[in-house]
Design a protein around this motif. Sequence first.
Motif, PDB file in Angstrom:
ATOM      1  N   TYR A   1      34.134  39.487  41.466  1.00 32.97           N
ATOM      2  CA  TYR A   1      34.341  38.742  42.117  1.00 32.97           C
ATOM      3  C   TYR A   1      33.471  39.455  44.251  1.00 32.97           C
ATOM      4  O   TYR A   1      33.360  40.168  44.847  1.00 32.97           O
ATOM      5  CB  TYR A   1      35.522  38.948  43.312  1.00 32.97           C
TER       6      TYR A   1
ATOM      7  N   LEU B   1      35.341  43.843  42.687  1.00 26.64           N
ATOM      8  CA  LEU B   1      34.969  42.933  44.028  1.00 26.64           C
ATOM      9  C   LEU B   1      33.647  43.912  44.518  1.00 26.64           C
ATOM     10  O   LEU B   1      33.647  44.821  45.273  1.00 26.64           O
ATOM     11  CB  LEU B   1      36.630  43.690  44.837  1.00 26.64           C
TER      12      LEU B   1
ATOM     13  N   SER C   1      30.587  38.399  30.573  1.00 27.63           N
ATOM     14  CA  SER C   1      31.129  38.665  32.194  1.00 27.63           C
ATOM     15  C   SER C   1      31.033  37.406  33.064  1.00 27.63           C
ATOM     16  O   SER C   1      29.486  37.196  32.408  1.00 27.63           O
ATOM     17  CB  SER C   1      30.201  40.246  32.842  1.00 27.63           C
TER      18      SER C   1
ATOM     19  N   LYS D   1      36.036  49.656  41.413  1.00 32.84           N
ATOM     20  CA  LYS D   1      36.466  48.666  41.451  1.00 32.84           C
ATOM     21  C   LYS D   1      36.258  47.914  42.240  1.00 32.84           C
ATOM     22  O   LYS D   1      35.881  46.654  42.658  1.00 32.84           O
ATOM     23  CB  LYS D   1      38.104  48.523  40.625  1.00 32.84           C
TER      24      LYS D   1
ATOM     25  N   LEU E   1      33.493  41.252  32.166  1.00 36.37           N
ATOM     26  CA  LEU E   1      34.031  41.512  33.771  1.00 36.37           C
ATOM     27  C   LEU E   1      34.440  40.133  34.574  1.00 36.37           C
ATOM     28  O   LEU E   1      33.475  39.434  33.806  1.00 36.37           O
ATOM     29  CB  LEU E   1      33.166  42.496  34.073  1.00 36.37           C
ATOM     30  N   VAL E   2      35.188  39.761  36.026  1.00 36.90           N
ATOM     31  CA  VAL E   2      34.731  39.482  36.807  1.00 36.90           C
ATOM     32  C   VAL E   2      33.941  40.067  37.708  1.00 36.90           C
ATOM     33  O   VAL E   2      35.267  41.108  38.594  1.00 36.90           O
ATOM     34  CB  VAL E   2      35.982  38.274  36.971  1.00 36.90           C
TER      35      VAL E   2
ATOM     36  N   LEU F   1      46.420  38.484  37.649  1.00 37.05           N
ATOM     37  CA  LEU F   1      45.218  37.924  37.330  1.00 37.05           C
ATOM     38  C   LEU F   1      45.053  39.499  36.175  1.00 37.05           C
ATOM     39  O   LEU F   1      44.892  40.157  36.636  1.00 37.05           O
ATOM     40  CB  LEU F   1      43.860  37.687  37.558  1.00 37.05           C
TER      41      LEU F   1
ATOM     42  N   LEU G   1      44.861  38.884  43.349  1.00 41.10           N
ATOM     43  CA  LEU G   1      43.894  39.637  41.439  1.00 41.10           C
ATOM     44  C   LEU G   1      44.509  40.267  40.664  1.00 41.10           C
ATOM     45  O   LEU G   1      44.595  40.260  39.689  1.00 41.10           O
ATOM     46  CB  LEU G   1      43.081  40.833  42.807  1.00 41.10           C
TER      47      LEU G   1
ATOM     48  N   ARG H   1      40.446  39.618  32.238  1.00 38.74           N
ATOM     49  CA  ARG H   1      39.309  40.775  32.697  1.00 38.74           C
ATOM     50  C   ARG H   1      39.905  41.960  33.359  1.00 38.74           C
ATOM     51  O   ARG H   1      40.684  42.087  34.409  1.00 38.74           O
ATOM     52  CB  ARG H   1      38.559  39.028  32.891  1.00 38.74           C
ATOM     53  N   GLU H   2      38.283  43.043  33.177  1.00 37.97           N
ATOM     54  CA  GLU H   2      38.148  43.349  34.173  1.00 37.97           C
ATOM     55  C   GLU H   2      37.842  43.546  35.274  1.00 37.97           C
ATOM     56  O   GLU H   2      36.502  42.478  35.747  1.00 37.97           O
ATOM     57  CB  GLU H   2      37.400  44.514  33.819  1.00 37.97           C
ATOM     58  N   GLN H   3      38.172  43.158  36.208  1.00 32.19           N
ATOM     59  CA  GLN H   3      37.705  42.859  37.754  1.00 32.19           C
ATOM     60  C   GLN H   3      37.249  43.923  38.845  1.00 32.19           C
ATOM     61  O   GLN H   3      37.485  45.382  39.031  1.00 32.19           O
ATOM     62  CB  GLN H   3      38.965  42.352  38.703  1.00 32.19           C
TER      63      GLN H   3
END
Length: 260
Positions: A6, A59, A29, A81, A3-4, A52, A49, A55-57
Amino acid sequence: MNLVFYLMRSIPLSEETREAWKAYSADNSRVVFIRRKEKKSPAGFMESLAKLGGREQILLNLGSPTISETLMTAEEIEAGKLWNAQEWIALTKTPAAMREHFTDLIPPLPTTFPCQVWVKPPGQHGIGKYKVKINSLSELKEGRNQGWDVQLHIEGNEFRVITVGTTVVQAFTRHGDNENRHYTWLGVTGCPKAVKKIAREAASKLHKNTVLAWDILLELGTNKPYLLEGNSCPGVNTETAARILNEITKQYQERNTCST
């Protein structure tokens, strides 16, 4: 999971808080802070976003959110998300909003006079609040007609409880004034049950994709809890940042794992 997170913040973070978020590392992550120029164009940022991959993003808005729920689909929001959309956090952002949406949880308006009250001017989190003696109902009405919220002063101990959805992940007490403040971290088990209960009840009034720090007063003598305010940009240490992001990850996995 890969995971990222943001993190979009509307106010500067202390160096300690920023480093606590950046230190997070679990199962590959990582945390990325959104740059200021991207914050000014939420729609443009969402488009970047989408381009990209790999990875799962997720926010997470901190402070006064700039990302609206309208910038994601209902399916993306349900998947977890987006956290702390501006529409959801708006219910906690001013004393008037707190009075409207959390009436049964916050300190009541005074009914007998004279009495000590906290006066909260219009604006975010009641910045500029002060304690004053009110001598009559007419004084109370005059202040409220000017847009100020008034809460009865109650002697007690203050706690801050952090929730992810309705799950309590951390609690602590604060000591000292704004210039010389320090914390005693309690964890979840060290927090009084009544304090955790009212935090969960407050969180249940909001969207399930919220991360809030609730300021709660436990009245001396009665141990009755009162909600004071909700904060969407809490100060965190490394352990607390990890607890928040681990719980988001857990809920994200639960929503996006197909049962067999």
